[in-house]
Every structure is written in C-alpha cells, then in structure tokens.
Design a protein around this motif. Sequence first.
Motif, PDB file in Angstrom:
ATOM      1  N   ALA A   1       8.966   4.114  10.627  1.00  0.00           N
ATOM      2  CA  ALA A   1       7.735   4.395   9.883  1.00  0.00           C
ATOM      3  C   ALA A   1       6.890   5.439  10.601  1.00  0.00           C
TER       4      ALA A   1
ATOM      5  N   GLN B   1       2.011   9.977   1.348  1.00  0.00           N
ATOM      6  CA  GLN B   1       2.304   8.696   2.000  1.00  0.00           C
ATOM      7  C   GLN B   1       2.175   8.732   3.515  1.00  0.00           C
TER       8      GLN B   1
ATOM      9  N   HIS C   1       0.837  -1.209   0.000  1.00  0.00           N
ATOM     10  CA  HIS C   1       0.000   0.000   0.000  1.00  0.00           C
ATOM     11  C   HIS C   1       0.868   1.253   0.000  1.00  0.00           C
ATOM     12  N   LEU C   2       1.905   1.261   0.826  1.00  0.00           N
ATOM     13  CA  LEU C   2       2.824   2.402   0.869  1.00  0.00           C
ATOM     14  C   LEU C   2       3.511   2.579  -0.478  1.00  0.00           C
ATOM     15  N   HIS C   3       3.971   1.481  -1.054  1.00  0.00           N
ATOM     16  CA  HIS C   3       4.688   1.520  -2.330  1.00  0.00           C
ATOM     17  C   HIS C   3       3.820   2.111  -3.440  1.00  0.00           C
TER      18      HIS C   3
ATOM     19  N   LEU D   1       1.765   1.208   8.168  1.00  0.00           N
ATOM     20  CA  LEU D   1       2.920   0.311   8.223  1.00  0.00           C
ATOM     21  C   LEU D   1       3.507   0.287   9.629  1.00  0.00           C
TER      22      LEU D   1
ATOM     23  N   GLU E   1      -0.340   8.777   5.689  1.00  0.00           N
ATOM     24  CA  GLU E   1      -1.267   7.797   6.251  1.00  0.00           C
ATOM     25  C   GLU E   1      -0.741   6.377   6.071  1.00  0.00           C
ATOM     26  N   ALA E   2      -0.160   6.104   4.908  1.00  0.00           N
ATOM     27  CA  ALA E   2       0.368   4.766   4.623  1.00  0.00           C
ATOM     28  C   ALA E   2       1.535   4.411   5.546  1.00  0.00           C
ATOM     29  N   TRP E   3       2.380   5.400   5.845  1.00  0.00           N
ATOM     30  CA  TRP E   3       3.472   5.152   6.795  1.00  0.00           C
ATOM     31  C   TRP E   3       2.914   4.801   8.177  1.00  0.00           C
TER      32      TRP E   3
ATOM     33  N   ARG F   1       7.580   9.063  10.030  1.00  0.00           N
ATOM     34  CA  ARG F   1       7.198   9.587   8.715  1.00  0.00           C
ATOM     35  C   ARG F   1       5.684   9.588   8.523  1.00  0.00           C
ATOM     36  N   SER F   2       4.966   9.208   9.574  1.00  0.00           N
ATOM     37  CA  SER F   2       3.513   9.139   9.472  1.00  0.00           C
ATOM     38  C   SER F   2       2.890  10.515   9.652  1.00  0.00           C
TER      39      SER F   2
ATOM     40  N   ARG G   1       1.513   4.461  -3.118  1.00  0.00           N
ATOM     41  CA  ARG G   1       1.066   5.841  -2.897  1.00  0.00           C
ATOM     42  C   ARG G   1       2.052   6.830  -3.525  1.00  0.00           C
TER      43      ARG G   1
END
Length: 412
Positions: free
Chosen positions: A189, A152, A143-145, A159, A154-156, A192-193, A147
């Motif tokens: 992670a 990113q 999912h992160l990859h 993760l 939210e994706a971080w 970076r969120s 975005r």
Amino acid sequence: MQWSEYSNGQRIKILRGRDVTQSQLAEMTGLSVVTIQKAEQDKALSLNTLLTIADALGADTSVILGQQAPRRAMAQADRITLRTLSQTVHDTAAGLLPEGVEEAGGADDLRSVIRACWERYWKGLYVEAGALAAPLLQQAAMHLHGRPTGEQGEAWGLLADSYRISAYVANLMGARDLAYAAIGHAQAAAERSADELQPAVVASGRSWIYLRDARLQDALRLAEKAAVDVEPRFSTATVDQLTVYGSHINFAAVVASRLKDKERAADYLSQSHAAGVRMGAEHRAYGTLFGPLTATTQAVGINVALGLTGKALTLIDSIKDVTGLTEAARHRYAMDKAMTLADAGLWDRSLDTLEETLVQAPEWARHQALPNVIVEKVGRASTGRLRRVRDLIGAQTGISHGFPPATAKSAL
C-alpha cells in the motif's frame, strides 16, 4: 510443567483464567454449565464442544489439545483481539469488504482514528490498539474502494498506516506470522501512496519485525536502506523529515549493537544525536516519537548491548527528566536502566527499578521479555526483593501456570 503435559480439561481451565467463571463460559458458548464442568474434568469433550469452547476463548483447537503452547502472556482478550485482527488483515488484503457496513467518514476521520490507535500503542495498551485497528482497517479499505481511479494516493497511504499499526501490535503480542503478513500489505500500500516517506517508514517497521525474529543481518540491511532513503539535508529538512530520519538511523544503531558492531553502532548513534540536536525537542510523526531525549535514552540500551556499561551509566546520570517520552518509551528506558545496573553489579538498584516499572505498567510489562532477562542476570544476588519481582513477573505473564519463560530471542 510443559503445556503438553496438562490434560485437555486443565488447559481449558487455564485458558479460561480467573476472570471467566464456568457459568460465564457457558453463557459465552451457549453450552450448559454441566457440559463445561465435564470438559474441564476430562469426562467428555466432543468435537463440537471443543470447537465452541475454542472459539469463545479465542484459542486455536491445537492449543487446547496441547499440540502447541499458548503465546507468552496471552490472556483471553489478547487471543480474541489477535484472532479478529488476523481475520481482518487477511480479508481486507483479499478485497473482502464487510457487508452492511457504511464508510464512517472521510480521510480526516481515518487520520483521527489512526492517531487514536498510535496513542494507545505508545501507552503500551496493545490489546486496545489491536481492537481499534481491526475496524480501522475495514474503514480504510472501504475508503480506498470508494475513491476514483487516479485519486487514490492519499487513501493508499491511510491503508498503509492501518496495516502498519496492525503489524506492530501483532509483533509485540508475539503473533509473528500475522506481523509479517500485515507489514507486507503495508509495504504494498505504501508503494502506491502519495507520501514519499511512507515506503521507508514501513521498511523500518519490517526491520523491527526481523529484529524480534532474530534475523539480525536482514534487519540491519533493511534498517540501513530505510535510513538512507529518507536522509534529508539538515539545512532544509522539515521537523517531520528529521523525526523519521532520526528514528530510522537510531534503530539502525540498535540493530548494529545486537550484532556487536561497535564502530557501526557508534556512527549511527552520532547521526542520531545530530538529528536530535537539530530538532531541539521531541516530535511525533508517522506513529513515532523522536528528538534529543529519545536519542539519549535509546543510546543507553545500545551501549548495554555492546557491553559498554560505563558509557551507559554515564548517560543514565545525565538523564534527569523523561516525561517528554511516551509511556512505552519511558518503561523501555527503565528496563534498559535496570539492565545497566545489573551489568554493573548494582543488584538492589536494578531490582528496585524493575519492580517499580512492573507495578506502574503491568499491562505493558506482560508483553515484554526483558524483565525475565534482568532477573536471570541478577540471579542469586538478592533474596527477598528478587522473589518479589519474580512473583510480579509470574502474575503478569502466566509463567506460574506453566507457560514457557522468555527466551533471549524473544527479548530482542
């Protein structure tokens, strides 16, 4: 008998356990039943056979060769779950995404799986949580990859949650190296969120790993910092903020109690109770549960650790209903209650409480060291009941097979 004193064949048989027959192990490995029989009888064990059996049993070859003992309470399903989880943690951290697997869904789907993982974890079903955490990590990484750069945050965060769950499962199942690795990736992670609470939540998780590893000063330093970083204004705090802060400051009190720092533990307990009173009821957020009941039940264990048995008994008398807690929290409170009763010399009541929990929650109990500590404290004060509890612990932990007993360090 020490693990190294068994023969290779005996160790294979013990690792196979009662749930897997020789025929089933043959099917799992693709070897013949005769080959399995010879291996267990120490008549023949080639390198290829050793590697094949170790892989099927989810065990390191060093364990079969007696160079290191299996972890406490480590059944075959545990070993396979941890091996798969370890591979996934390290592969995703290295940027290795699974081939031929499509992303299952978006952020909402991932949040749903994360909640399912936490539900299993707080029920004490750590193997199930770990089995679900591995594919969750893969999906979160994919999912992160997918975005776009700049979108990113939210994706971080998702993760980070996935790594934190993996770290918690590994820590409770005794895989300390994996726990350290996973919580480290979770921290990277989280930084970076898009969620300002996540770094402190992960830091508190690292503090818990330090505590289980008997790094008490490091645990206290980190727990205190995590609590300060999320301390809200009570007048404007959201219930999520109070949940995170309350659980953090409560854990700081736990660590302080292990260091026998009564003044600091009392101060943190006071703040924990204040947060619970402000909330008025239990609330779940960020994979944790906190509220007035949690603050009170955890204060029992904190006072026991400080040697304040009278205070702990008074708290126990005030607690009438614990159904608002998660299953794992209820079981942990029962252990703290049993320890308090043992300290007070109420041997039979202590063993009654311990036995009831062992019977009700065998899956949870086999990953805990505290039952052994309680039995050792009771000692020879009771006979028939004590033997019965020891038998229950032995059946759940594998001690009857010669596995090493729990230590004070692992009970933290």
